[in-house]
Design an enzyme around this catalytic site. Structure first.
Site, PDB file in Angstrom:
ATOM      1  N   ASP A  23       0.831  -1.210   0.000  1.00 28.65           N
ATOM      2  CA  ASP A  23       0.000   0.000   0.000  1.00 28.65           C
ATOM      3  C   ASP A  23       0.870   1.267   0.000  1.00 28.65           C
ATOM      4  O   ASP A  23       1.627   1.506   0.951  1.00 28.65           O
ATOM      5  CB  ASP A  23      -0.894  -0.074   1.248  1.00 28.65           C
ATOM      6  CG  ASP A  23      -2.027   0.915   1.231  1.00 28.65           C
ATOM      7  OD1 ASP A  23      -2.023   1.820   0.378  1.00 28.65           O
ATOM      8  OD2 ASP A  23      -2.909   0.784   2.093  1.00 28.65           O
ATOM      9  N   GLY A  41      -4.989   3.288  -8.133  1.00 28.89           N
ATOM     10  CA  GLY A  41      -5.182   3.450  -9.574  1.00 28.89           C
ATOM     11  C   GLY A  41      -4.325   4.526 -10.209  1.00 28.89           C
ATOM     12  O   GLY A  41      -4.477   4.835 -11.396  1.00 28.89           O
ATOM     13  N   ASP A  92     -10.598   4.058  -1.498  1.00 31.39           N
ATOM     14  CA  ASP A  92     -11.183   3.020  -0.629  1.00 31.39           C
ATOM     15  C   ASP A  92     -12.700   2.878  -0.764  1.00 31.39           C
ATOM     16  O   ASP A  92     -13.430   3.863  -0.894  1.00 31.39           O
ATOM     17  CB  ASP A  92     -10.872   3.346   0.843  1.00 31.39           C
ATOM     18  CG  ASP A  92      -9.418   3.088   1.171  1.00 31.39           C
ATOM     19  OD1 ASP A  92      -8.623   2.876   0.246  1.00 31.39           O
ATOM     20  OD2 ASP A  92      -9.087   3.109   2.365  1.00 31.39           O
TER      21      ASP A  92
END
Ligand code: GLA
Length: 411
Positions: A161, A211, A232
């Site tokens: 992440d 993205g 999210d």
């Protein structure tokens, strides 16, 4: 020509020999076969992830309880294999740089062994930055060391992440230079991908960077198996629908081994209605999305279990062709999506995205727009009934509800 090991041995006339006593040649060939890394994520990964329900509160016990529930509810047998620990498991690094888990996770190897003993696989979470999104220790400068650590625990899946990598590296090293920032980001994912490969353990790599920089264009080449396409998800219809709308145009990037990820499931979370849970799940399967449930498994209601374990619907997601659905047309607030399946079959989803039933009234199905000719025999995957779909058939759907059908022999 590539031939399988037993076949190649047969071609070489070694099969009887191989069966009785392994010669050095056969031993060498057998070890080569073993060494070839099995391909992961040939269909979209399925499992459960701790974040959407437990967030920062997740503990070792929650993971064990969830693994138990995945087995006892039949979810494992329906295909949910990965049990993924998200953020907040991380502790401190010791003087040699080795990362330790925090007090919520006393023994990661024992936890991984427990999950594996249930016939499941286990996933973990980190960031290329110095800190994770929840402010715990990230992997910056310790990528190889962390990858080796995961492999030593028996980890099968990594969600990586971006988070603090943005201010700590991208904005710092390349201020006001977006292309250079993106190059730094790609390099960071490439670095972890190589570190995972170097462990020799097959580990699914999930890119989570929302993205940015059309990740679907470059993630497969560096070994990414799935990549988040958006920010999210939340357990609210408007947010789920918003994410769905952002998937149009991405179909051609999905395929065996590499998938668009519109984020983990919220089925059973928040105040979603039954229709909303059904539509969310249906559309994620149409999108060939990874199916990572994120609900409270020990307290799952029977109707939620029925949604998550509907084999016909799961089969749409897991179809071996791996063709993601396309949005073919809309009338008002009713959307029609289709997905090509193995052996010439197709799935059609008709979604009432409007806030009341009258937004579908009087919606008429246009089969010709779907390149179908005349009446079609279909299976309604939620009622389980065989139905006939006729040209211009009127359809009424409740607010946020869906008709999901499979046509095995379209005309
Ligand atoms: C980000 C991710 C979420 C979750 C949290 C954890 O927001 O997008 O899916 O992993 O971080 O901190």
């Amino acid at each position: 020509m590539r031939i399988s090991a037993p076949l190649s041995l047969a071609v070489l006339g070694l099969l009887p020999l191989f069966a009785i006593a392994q010669t050095p040649v056969a031993q060498q060939m057998a070890s080569q076969v073993q060494l070839a890394p099995p391909q992961v994520a040939q269909t979209p990964p399925m499992g459960w992830n701790s974040w959407n329900y437990f967030a920062g509160k997740v503990t070792d016990k929650d993971i064990r309880d969830s693994a138990d529930q995945i087995v006892s509810t039949g979810m494992r047998d329906a295909g949910y294999i990965y049990v993924n620990i998200d953020d907040t498991w991380e502790g401190e690094r010791d003087s040699t740089g080795v990362l330790h888990s925090n007090s919520k996770f006393p023994d990661m190897k024992a936890l991984a062994d427990y999950v594996h003993s249930k016939g499941l696989k286990i996933g973990i979470y980190s960031s290329p930055g110095p800190k994770t999104c929840a402010g715990f220790e990230g992997s910056l400068g310790h990528e190889e060391q962390d990858a080796q650590l995961y492999a030593s625990w028996g980890i099968d899946y990594l969600k990586y992440d971006l988070c603090s990598f943005i201010p700590a590296v991208m904005e710092k090293q390349a201020p006001n230079d977006k292309p250079a920032q993106m190059r730094l980001m790609v390099a960071a994912y490439d670095k972890m991908s190589k570190a995972l490969k170097a462990t020799g353990r097959p580990i699914v790599l999930s890119l989570c960077q929302y993205g940015w920089d059309s990740v679907w264009e470059w993630a497969p080449a560096l070994g990414g198996n799935l990549w988040r396409t958006t920010g999210d998800i939340e357990p609210k219809w408007d947010r789920i629908y918003d994410l769905l709308e952002q998937q149009s145009g991405l179909a051609s990037y999905a395929g065996p081994g590499h998938w668009n990820d519109p984020d983990m499931l919220e089925v059973g979370n928040g105040k979603l209605s039954l229709a909303e849970n059904r539509s969310h799940f249906s559309m994620w399967t149409m999108l060939a999305a990874p199916l990572l449930a994120g609900n409270d498994l020990p307290h799952m209601k029977p109707e939620i279990k029925a949604i998550l374990t509907n084999r016909d619907v799961i089969a749409i997601d897991q179809d071996p062709l791996g063709h993601q659905a396309r949005h073919v047309y809309s009338i008002g607030e009713v959307e029609v999506w289709t997905r090509e399946l193995k052996d010439g079959a197709i799935a059609i989803a008709i979604l009432n995205a409007g806030s009341d039933v009258y937004s579908t009234h009087p919606f008429r199905l246009n089969l010709a727009k779907l390149r179908l000719h005349g009446t079609q025999t279909a299976k309604d995957l939620w009622s389980g009934k065989v139905i006939q779909l006729t040209e211009n058939q009127p359809l009424e759907l409740g607010s946020h509800d869906i008709l999901l059908v499979r046509i095995d022999a379209p005309k």
